[in-house]
Design a protein around this motif. Sequence first.
Motif, mmCIF file in Angstrom:
data_model
loop_
_atom_site.group_PDB
_atom_site.id
_atom_site.type_symbol
_atom_site.label_atom_id
_atom_site.label_comp_id
_atom_site.label_asym_id
_atom_site.label_seq_id
_atom_site.Cartn_x
_atom_site.Cartn_y
_atom_site.Cartn_z
ATOM 1 N N GLU A 17 0.860 -1.632 -0.055
ATOM 2 C CA GLU A 17 0.036 -0.008 -0.041
ATOM 3 C C GLU A 17 0.741 1.245 0.191
ATOM 4 O O GLU A 17 2.144 1.460 0.980
ATOM 5 C CB GLU A 17 -0.314 0.195 1.187
ATOM 6 N N VAL A 18 0.251 2.361 -1.174
ATOM 7 C CA VAL A 18 0.488 3.496 -0.572
ATOM 8 C C VAL A 18 0.204 4.885 0.133
ATOM 9 O O VAL A 18 -1.181 4.687 -0.761
ATOM 10 C CB VAL A 18 1.761 3.597 -1.873
ATOM 11 N N HIS A 19 0.274 4.917 1.058
ATOM 12 C CA HIS A 19 -0.870 6.038 1.697
ATOM 13 C C HIS A 19 -0.318 7.770 1.242
ATOM 14 O O HIS A 19 0.675 8.500 1.447
ATOM 15 C CB HIS A 19 -1.173 6.265 3.174
ATOM 16 N N TRP A 20 -1.093 8.148 0.145
ATOM 17 C CA TRP A 20 -0.971 9.186 -0.041
ATOM 18 C C TRP A 20 -1.741 10.914 0.632
ATOM 19 O O TRP A 20 -3.065 10.731 0.418
ATOM 20 C CB TRP A 20 -0.905 9.863 -1.670
ATOM 21 N N GLY A 21 -0.754 11.923 0.649
ATOM 22 C CA GLY A 21 -1.226 12.610 2.079
ATOM 23 C C GLY A 21 -2.520 14.198 1.218
ATOM 24 O O GLY A 21 -1.911 14.220 -0.878
ATOM 25 N N VAL A 22 -3.461 13.977 0.415
ATOM 26 C CA VAL A 22 -4.794 14.699 0.319
ATOM 27 C C VAL A 22 -5.021 16.138 0.408
ATOM 28 O O VAL A 22 -5.459 15.588 1.725
ATOM 29 C CB VAL A 22 -5.236 14.063 -0.604
ATOM 30 N N GLU A 23 -5.589 16.913 0.656
ATOM 31 C CA GLU A 23 -5.990 17.987 0.674
ATOM 32 C C GLU A 23 -7.777 17.315 1.139
ATOM 33 O O GLU A 23 -8.103 16.118 0.364
ATOM 34 C CB GLU A 23 -6.397 19.082 -0.293
#
Length: 662
Positions: A204-210
């Motif tokens: 998994e890759v958790h990406w920071g988003v608005e």
Amino acid sequence: MFATANQVERFDQLYQELLVRREEQEREHLARQLKSYGKYLKIAQMTFQKTPGYQNAKLLKDITKPLNEFASEFEGVAKGLDEPFMLFAMGMGKYGKSTLLNALMEQELAMMDELPKTWKIDVFNRHIPKNKAIIVFKDGRKNLLTKQDAEMVIQGEEKKRLDSEKLVNKMYKEVMRELKTAIEKKEYKQYLSQTHLYESDVTEVHWGVEQSALLKDFYLVDTPGVSQKIMGEMKVNIQEYYHKADGVLWLLDATVISAGNSRKLLEELDHSLEAVGGKAENMIGVLNRIDVIRERGGEESVQQILQEANEIYQGVFEAIIPISAKQAFEGIMSDDKYLVEQSGVTALNDVIKKRFLQRSKQIQIARKVQAAQLLANRVKYHFSGFKQRLIEDEARKSEQLFHLDEELAEKTEQFSKRINTLINQYQRSVQANIDRYAEQLFDIEGKDSQRHFLEDRIFESESLARDINSLQQQAREQMDTINQHYLHKLWFKEYQHLDFQALPHHEGDTPDFYVGLQAGRLDTDGISFASGTGIALIGAAFLGPIGLLLGGIAGALGLTKWIAKQFKLGGLKSDLKETLTDSANKVATDLQQGVQDLARHIGNSLETFSEESFSSLYGPSDEAKRILVLIKEVETRMDKQVEPLSVKELILQDRISKAKKA
């Protein structure tokens, strides 16, 4: 007497508090059970690792190594109970997942189309700073990086995967013509996949988003393709991540339905759902590219396609929503409310909130229970092929060694009879020679001449040596035939139908003792039974007694020949026949012992060889039953269902919780 408004409000408040408390206790109860699966699998792995020779037992090591990863997955499901609702975007083809996710998140993520999507899931998480990302590995480890560094890591992993795919495709093409049967081709593909195809540890890759309206309550997840093509075959990988999904947006292509290819979509969906245990109850169908249908035939065509989709997928989805992901994203980016409304994304958002958000906690609990069952089934399936093969190979080893012992005993008995027949015939012939030629010894002068006469004319040494050598050669050849036959029967190897020595560029992939097998010979040093030893056997049996006989004849020649013949001939014949009997029996005994030694050596060598090859896959054969018992225990544990919290347990948990607070 009626309750006052304040009392009704208070009762309602208490009821809601009770529901929240029960839900919390259910989640805690479920989390404990999920973690117990993980703990059990870690202990099971350590138990398997205690098997003698574990590090060299290829199949046993390969099949038990992932248990720690399965344990991490159970623990991950447990942790998911404390995280927002995981909403997955899934589908077979390029039906606009990235565009849809951009629209639902109300922002453009440029890297979404650039990042590889074949072996991991991408989670868009508002709780992570926009410039950060978290990489999650199979064993549960997490690594917080800048978004740029995370992208570099993922691109590096993808390059390794692509390079390895090119390599295995190239290797397969080079060898394909040498593979004659379908099973050889299948095994060679397995070999390439296991030894040369790169498999990333990143899951998994958790990406920071608005934050957006939807991201306030959900994690949105972009998924790999449901399947990928490697060496000409499709590999379905949906089961590797589906258990993590709380809800699913399954993308369908409206233009495929309009083109009369709806069966293709249905087959794709059925195939995917079959991989995860059948029909799911947490899926919304997203009928994308509806703008193309609208352009072709107006709103009437849209309704017609929607009706057809509902008929095709009756009972599969909770709802089917027609949208245009392209129009939705363009409308959001340009703040065009009409385009947004026409795209259908507003209706989709409403359905997501109605179907998922309002029941999110209950759905999550239900999904985690289902996830536990899916994972448990994967663990059992993971062991199924290994278990069956171990059972079959253990039975084959015992059966073939039994048949080998029988065949060697039968062959030993056959040659024992032939030896007896040969020696009996030889004795009859020599006895006749003694009666016919013994008298002539008194007329021969000189010990050397007498010796040659005894060996050649009376004892027929050269003829006996030839017969013995011929019998020995036949015994050796027939024993070698048995040896060759059972070498292959008792050779346990990972790829049962592949001969790596015959494949180009694979000469070094065959273990040393396999190379010895291909050479077709076992070490027989120390075995005296071999062709060409007939003279040695005869010499050992006859030379001493013949020397004594010659001494007796020399003494007799001191008398006149006539007197010697009259008084010594009877004794000489008796001595010769006694020597014949003793020496012939010794030759027969030595020959039979040689056959027995050869059979015993071949039997012992083959048994050692079979144990070495068996151990190289499974560990010692005397551990096989223990390993099967351990697998059965794992299966039994995986069959244990996640149990809901009973009323009794609920009350007990409530008391424990209050006691802790006090």
